[in-house]
Design a protein around this motif. Structure first.
Motif, PDB file in Angstrom:
ATOM      1  N   ASP A 138       2.935   6.894  -3.275  1.00 39.28           N
ATOM      2  CA  ASP A 138       3.552   5.675  -2.741  1.00 39.28           C
ATOM      3  C   ASP A 138       3.122   5.394  -1.306  1.00 39.28           C
ATOM      4  O   ASP A 138       2.821   4.254  -0.947  1.00 39.28           O
ATOM      5  CB  ASP A 138       5.081   5.782  -2.825  1.00 39.28           C
ATOM      6  N   THR A 139       3.093   6.443  -0.483  1.00 40.98           N
ATOM      7  CA  THR A 139       2.668   6.262   0.909  1.00 40.98           C
ATOM      8  C   THR A 139       1.201   5.882   0.975  1.00 40.98           C
ATOM      9  O   THR A 139       0.811   5.006   1.761  1.00 40.98           O
ATOM     10  CB  THR A 139       2.929   7.552   1.715  1.00 40.98           C
TER      11      THR A 139
ATOM     12  N   ASN B  75      -2.738  -0.731   1.296  1.00 36.35           N
ATOM     13  CA  ASN B  75      -2.415  -2.163   1.284  1.00 36.35           C
ATOM     14  C   ASN B  75      -2.279  -2.714   2.699  1.00 36.35           C
ATOM     15  O   ASN B  75      -2.568  -3.888   2.931  1.00 36.35           O
ATOM     16  CB  ASN B  75      -1.147  -2.422   0.474  1.00 36.35           C
TER      17      ASN B  75
ATOM     18  N   ASN C 264       3.203   2.965   8.436  1.00 37.40           N
ATOM     19  CA  ASN C 264       3.321   3.523   7.081  1.00 37.40           C
ATOM     20  C   ASN C 264       3.197   5.039   6.982  1.00 37.40           C
ATOM     21  O   ASN C 264       3.338   5.589   5.900  1.00 37.40           O
ATOM     22  CB  ASN C 264       2.254   2.887   6.186  1.00 37.40           C
TER      23      ASN C 264
ATOM     24  N   LYS D 277       0.920   2.253   0.241  1.00 38.66           N
ATOM     25  CA  LYS D 277       1.350   1.430   1.379  1.00 38.66           C
ATOM     26  C   LYS D 277       0.281   1.382   2.472  1.00 38.66           C
ATOM     27  O   LYS D 277      -0.002   0.313   3.024  1.00 38.66           O
ATOM     28  CB  LYS D 277       2.653   1.984   1.968  1.00 38.66           C
TER      29      LYS D 277
END
Length: 139
Positions: free
Chosen positions: A27-28, A34, A116, A31
């Motif tokens: 997930d990190t 992106n 992030n 992020k």
């Protein structure tokens, strides 16, 4: 063996190394990628880290599929990317023409990472990957 598709004109393009203080979750990683996607002058991003194999290589489950929670497909800029690593570092190659453009891109990369990567990171500028053939390539 494939050849690089872009001519460098003998000039190595600068790279930014973002070295995380911890291995990142999927997930990190999603992020961070992106957040880096809209930044101008990024030519390519390579990631390194701890490999997560598709099948178990040893133990009582040898040969069975590896159901590791961090081995999955993430969405980056609307594209699916199969994550095969727990990412520990990003190597971001920049296509810049002068120091001013380089500093601007590095500051945007730093801001994206600070937003992030809460567990910390180190960022350096240099050239970390090979961009032309060496004597070892002719063996």
């Amino acid at each position: 063996m494939s050849e690089p598709t872009v001519e460098y004109a003998g000039i190595p393009l600068p790279e930014v190394e973002v070295f995380s203080h911890v291995l990142l979750s999927a997930d990190t990683t999603e992020k961070v990628l992106n957040a880096l996607d809209p930044i101008d002058h990024i030519r390519q991003i390579n990631m390194t880290g701890e490999s997560i194999s598709k099948v178990l290589g040893s133990g009582p489950g040898k040969g069975l599929p590896n159901n590791h929670s961090e081995r999955k497909v993430i969405m980056v800029g609307g594209r699916e990317v199969e994550l095969k690593y727990q990412v520990g570092a990003f190597y971001i190659e920049l296509d810049v023409e002068n120091e001013e453009m380089l500093e601007e891109a590095v500051e945007k990369i730093r801001a994206a990472c600070e937003a992030n990567m809460p567990r910390g990171f180190d960022i350096t500028v240099g050239r970390y990957s090979k961009y032309r053939k060496t004597l070892r390539d002719y063996k």
